[in-house]
Design a protein around this motif. Sequence first.
Motif, PDB file in Angstrom:
ATOM      1  N   HIS A  61       0.843  -1.198   0.000  1.00  0.00           N
ATOM      2  CA  HIS A  61       0.000   0.000   0.000  1.00  0.00           C
ATOM      3  C   HIS A  61       0.878   1.248   0.000  1.00  0.00           C
ATOM      4  CE1 HIS A  61      -2.656  -3.040   1.709  1.00  0.00           C
ATOM      5  NE2 HIS A  61      -3.688  -2.231   1.541  1.00  0.00           N
ATOM      6  N   ILE A  62       0.303   2.345  -0.500  1.00  0.00           N
ATOM      7  CA  ILE A  62       0.903   3.670  -0.319  1.00  0.00           C
ATOM      8  C   ILE A  62      -0.081   4.490   0.500  1.00  0.00           C
ATOM      9  CG2 ILE A  62       1.673   5.826  -1.388  1.00  0.00           C
ATOM     10  CD1 ILE A  62       2.396   4.219  -3.884  1.00  0.00           C
ATOM     11  N   ALA A  63       0.380   5.003   1.630  1.00  0.00           N
ATOM     12  CA  ALA A  63      -0.415   5.925   2.437  1.00  0.00           C
ATOM     13  C   ALA A  63       0.068   7.327   2.100  1.00  0.00           C
ATOM     14  CB  ALA A  63      -0.245   5.636   3.922  1.00  0.00           C
ATOM     15  N   CYS A  64      -0.840   8.156   1.629  1.00  0.00           N
ATOM     16  CA  CYS A  64      -0.441   9.512   1.253  1.00  0.00           C
ATOM     17  C   CYS A  64      -1.125  10.517   2.163  1.00  0.00           C
ATOM     18  CB  CYS A  64      -0.750   9.777  -0.210  1.00  0.00           C
ATOM     19  SG  CYS A  64      -2.478   9.582  -0.642  1.00  0.00           S
ATOM     20  N   ILE A  65      -0.446  11.643   2.337  1.00  0.00           N
ATOM     21  CA  ILE A  65      -0.870  12.629   3.327  1.00  0.00           C
ATOM     22  C   ILE A  65      -1.490  13.840   2.639  1.00  0.00           C
ATOM     23  CG2 ILE A  65      -0.049  14.103   5.198  1.00  0.00           C
ATOM     24  CD1 ILE A  65       2.068  11.901   5.763  1.00  0.00           C
ATOM     25  N   ASP A  66      -2.589  14.277   3.210  1.00  0.00           N
ATOM     26  CA  ASP A  66      -3.390  15.417   2.769  1.00  0.00           C
ATOM     27  C   ASP A  66      -2.505  16.658   2.623  1.00  0.00           C
ATOM     28  OD1 ASP A  66      -5.635  17.052   2.359  1.00  0.00           O
ATOM     29  OD2 ASP A  66      -6.645  16.393   4.169  1.00  0.00           O
ATOM     30  N   ALA A  67      -2.517  17.350   1.572  1.00  0.00           N
ATOM     31  CA  ALA A  67      -3.280  17.141   0.349  1.00  0.00           C
ATOM     32  C   ALA A  67      -2.342  17.000  -0.855  1.00  0.00           C
ATOM     33  CB  ALA A  67      -4.228  18.296   0.104  1.00  0.00           C
ATOM     34  N   ARG A  68      -1.240  17.721  -0.867  1.00  0.00           N
ATOM     35  CA  ARG A  68      -0.376  17.642  -2.047  1.00  0.00           C
ATOM     36  C   ARG A  68       0.240  16.261  -2.206  1.00  0.00           C
ATOM     37  NH1 ARG A  68       0.235  22.384   0.459  1.00  0.00           N
ATOM     38  NH2 ARG A  68       1.975  21.533   1.618  1.00  0.00           N
ATOM     39  N   GLY A  69       0.423  15.536  -1.120  1.00  0.00           N
ATOM     40  CA  GLY A  69       0.936  14.172  -1.205  1.00  0.00           C
ATOM     41  C   GLY A  69       0.020  13.260  -2.012  1.00  0.00           C
ATOM     42  N   PHE A  70      -1.274  13.585  -2.035  1.00  0.00           N
ATOM     43  CA  PHE A  70      -2.240  12.788  -2.805  1.00  0.00           C
ATOM     44  C   PHE A  70      -1.892  12.774  -4.292  1.00  0.00           C
ATOM     45  CE2 PHE A  70      -6.168  13.797   0.070  1.00  0.00           C
ATOM     46  CZ  PHE A  70      -5.585  13.119   1.121  1.00  0.00           C
ATOM     47  N   LEU A  71      -1.436  13.896  -4.793  1.00  0.00           N
ATOM     48  CA  LEU A  71      -1.281  14.066  -6.231  1.00  0.00           C
ATOM     49  C   LEU A  71      -0.210  13.156  -6.821  1.00  0.00           C
ATOM     50  CD1 LEU A  71      -1.601  17.942  -6.212  1.00  0.00           C
ATOM     51  CD2 LEU A  71      -3.370  16.276  -6.819  1.00  0.00           C
ATOM     52  N   ILE A  72       0.942  13.121  -6.204  1.00  0.00           N
ATOM     53  CA  ILE A  72       2.033  12.275  -6.703  1.00  0.00           C
ATOM     54  C   ILE A  72       1.795  10.817  -6.318  1.00  0.00           C
ATOM     55  CG2 ILE A  72       4.517  11.823  -6.583  1.00  0.00           C
ATOM     56  CD1 ILE A  72       4.790  14.934  -6.082  1.00  0.00           C
ATOM     57  N   ALA A  73       1.339  10.589  -5.101  1.00  0.00           N
ATOM     58  CA  ALA A  73       1.116   9.211  -4.639  1.00  0.00           C
ATOM     59  C   ALA A  73       0.045   8.496  -5.449  1.00  0.00           C
ATOM     60  CB  ALA A  73       0.766   9.207  -3.162  1.00  0.00           C
ATOM     61  N   SER A  74      -0.952   9.217  -5.935  1.00  0.00           N
ATOM     62  CA  SER A  74      -1.986   8.552  -6.740  1.00  0.00           C
ATOM     63  C   SER A  74      -1.403   8.054  -8.059  1.00  0.00           C
ATOM     64  CB  SER A  74      -3.182   9.473  -6.973  1.00  0.00           C
ATOM     65  OG  SER A  74      -2.803  10.618  -7.703  1.00  0.00           O
ATOM     66  N   ILE A  75      -0.488   8.807  -8.636  1.00  0.00           N
ATOM     67  CA  ILE A  75       0.197   8.351  -9.851  1.00  0.00           C
ATOM     68  C   ILE A  75       1.023   7.113  -9.537  1.00  0.00           C
ATOM     69  CG2 ILE A  75       1.956   8.922 -11.582  1.00  0.00           C
ATOM     70  CD1 ILE A  75       1.058  11.901 -11.227  1.00  0.00           C
ATOM     71  N   MET A  76       1.733   7.152  -8.409  1.00  0.00           N
ATOM     72  CA  MET A  76       2.559   6.013  -8.010  1.00  0.00           C
ATOM     73  C   MET A  76       1.710   4.762  -7.800  1.00  0.00           C
ATOM     74  SD  MET A  76       4.969   8.049  -5.280  1.00  0.00           S
ATOM     75  CE  MET A  76       5.543   6.555  -4.484  1.00  0.00           C
ATOM     76  N   ALA A  77       0.610   4.892  -7.068  1.00  0.00           N
ATOM     77  CA  ALA A  77      -0.242   3.735  -6.785  1.00  0.00           C
ATOM     78  C   ALA A  77      -0.803   3.147  -8.080  1.00  0.00           C
ATOM     79  CB  ALA A  77      -1.374   4.131  -5.847  1.00  0.00           C
ATOM     80  N   TYR A  78      -1.208   4.004  -8.991  1.00  0.00           N
ATOM     81  CA  TYR A  78      -1.722   3.540 -10.280  1.00  0.00           C
ATOM     82  C   TYR A  78      -0.640   2.772 -11.043  1.00  0.00           C
ATOM     83  CZ  TYR A  78      -3.302   3.732 -15.111  1.00  0.00           C
ATOM     84  OH  TYR A  78      -3.647   3.403 -16.396  1.00  0.00           O
ATOM     85  N   GLN A  79       0.545   3.357 -11.126  1.00  0.00           N
ATOM     86  CA  GLN A  79       1.635   2.721 -11.866  1.00  0.00           C
ATOM     87  C   GLN A  79       2.107   1.426 -11.208  1.00  0.00           C
ATOM     88  OE1 GLN A  79       3.059   3.503 -14.776  1.00  0.00           O
ATOM     89  NE2 GLN A  79       1.906   5.363 -15.145  1.00  0.00           N
ATOM     90  N   LEU A  80       2.135   1.402  -9.884  1.00  0.00           N
ATOM     91  CA  LEU A  80       2.605   0.224  -9.155  1.00  0.00           C
ATOM     92  C   LEU A  80       1.493  -0.802  -8.927  1.00  0.00           C
ATOM     93  CD1 LEU A  80       4.846   2.055  -6.520  1.00  0.00           C
ATOM     94  CD2 LEU A  80       5.622   0.759  -8.537  1.00  0.00           C
ATOM     95  N   GLN A  81       0.266  -0.403  -9.238  1.00  0.00           N
ATOM     96  CA  GLN A  81      -0.911  -1.268  -9.099  1.00  0.00           C
ATOM     97  C   GLN A  81      -1.094  -1.767  -7.666  1.00  0.00           C
ATOM     98  OE1 GLN A  81      -1.327  -4.170 -12.304  1.00  0.00           O
ATOM     99  NE2 GLN A  81      -0.068  -2.880 -13.616  1.00  0.00           N
ATOM    100  N   ILE A  82      -1.017  -0.821  -6.729  1.00  0.00           N
ATOM    101  CA  ILE A  82      -1.261  -1.124  -5.323  1.00  0.00           C
ATOM    102  C   ILE A  82      -2.254  -0.107  -4.762  1.00  0.00           C
ATOM    103  CG2 ILE A  82       0.968  -2.275  -4.943  1.00  0.00           C
ATOM    104  CD1 ILE A  82       2.012   0.282  -3.671  1.00  0.00           C
ATOM    105  N   PRO A  83      -2.925  -0.463  -3.661  1.00  0.00           N
ATOM    106  CA  PRO A  83      -3.919   0.444  -3.082  1.00  0.00           C
ATOM    107  C   PRO A  83      -3.311   1.745  -2.561  1.00  0.00           C
ATOM    108  CG  PRO A  83      -4.203  -1.783  -2.227  1.00  0.00           C
ATOM    109  CD  PRO A  83      -2.904  -1.763  -2.989  1.00  0.00           C
ATOM    110  N   LEU A  84      -4.118   2.785  -2.648  1.00  0.00           N
ATOM    111  CA  LEU A  84      -3.772   4.102  -2.125  1.00  0.00           C
ATOM    112  C   LEU A  84      -4.618   4.354  -0.882  1.00  0.00           C
ATOM    113  CD1 LEU A  84      -2.167   6.747  -2.776  1.00  0.00           C
ATOM    114  CD2 LEU A  84      -4.251   7.561  -3.874  1.00  0.00           C
ATOM    115  N   VAL A  85      -3.968   4.695   0.212  1.00  0.00           N
ATOM    116  CA  VAL A  85      -4.619   4.946   1.490  1.00  0.00           C
ATOM    117  C   VAL A  85      -4.508   6.439   1.788  1.00  0.00           C
ATOM    118  CG1 VAL A  85      -4.504   4.484   3.959  1.00  0.00           C
ATOM    119  CG2 VAL A  85      -4.035   2.638   2.316  1.00  0.00           C
ATOM    120  N   LEU A  86      -5.610   7.059   2.156  1.00  0.00           N
ATOM    121  CA  LEU A  86      -5.603   8.493   2.436  1.00  0.00           C
ATOM    122  C   LEU A  86      -5.431   8.768   3.920  1.00  0.00           C
ATOM    123  CD1 LEU A  86      -8.546   9.675   0.155  1.00  0.00           C
ATOM    124  CD2 LEU A  86      -6.127   9.370  -0.427  1.00  0.00           C
TER     125      LEU A  86
END
Length: 180
Positions: free
Chosen positions: A56-81
Amino acid sequence: MSYDEYYVKSVVRAIPDWPEPGVIFRDITPIFKDPKALRMVSDAFVQRYMDADITHIACIDARGFLIASIMAYQLQIPLVLVRKKGKLPGETVSQSYELEYGTSEVEMQTDAVAEGDRVLVFDDLIATGGTILAACTLIKKLGAEVVESAALIDLPDLQGSARIQGADIPVFTMLAYEGL
């Protein structure tokens, strides 16, 4: 420093005296207006974690969401907010922490991670380390393991990376800015 790092650093904007006097805010929003810089940043992090043992990738509100969502998509793992208190529906756990200019509180949904999950914690910037340490505390409360913390920017003079490492959590950042 690589060409990519120099280029991305040239895109990040310094905003003096924001959000309060004496603080130099490192504004990453110009990266999102520059497709080349955004590609360099996202590719660098995806390459680093391509073969990592993370679930999993846990990303932190709010700018962390932007890069981490790309990472989670590319790595095909869940994104945790990990969000500011009061922003997530359902059952949550929360943790307070100190910022470089005050205090705050973050929370996660209780079903976001579980025992056996191996989590990368991602934020846009490490200042005092409080936000990442709070996120790590939440992840551990829910029974998961924090594998590493990562951020685009480190402000080493504020000792945040040292605090995180002192808690036995590895730290990776792409860029560092000396001074406050």
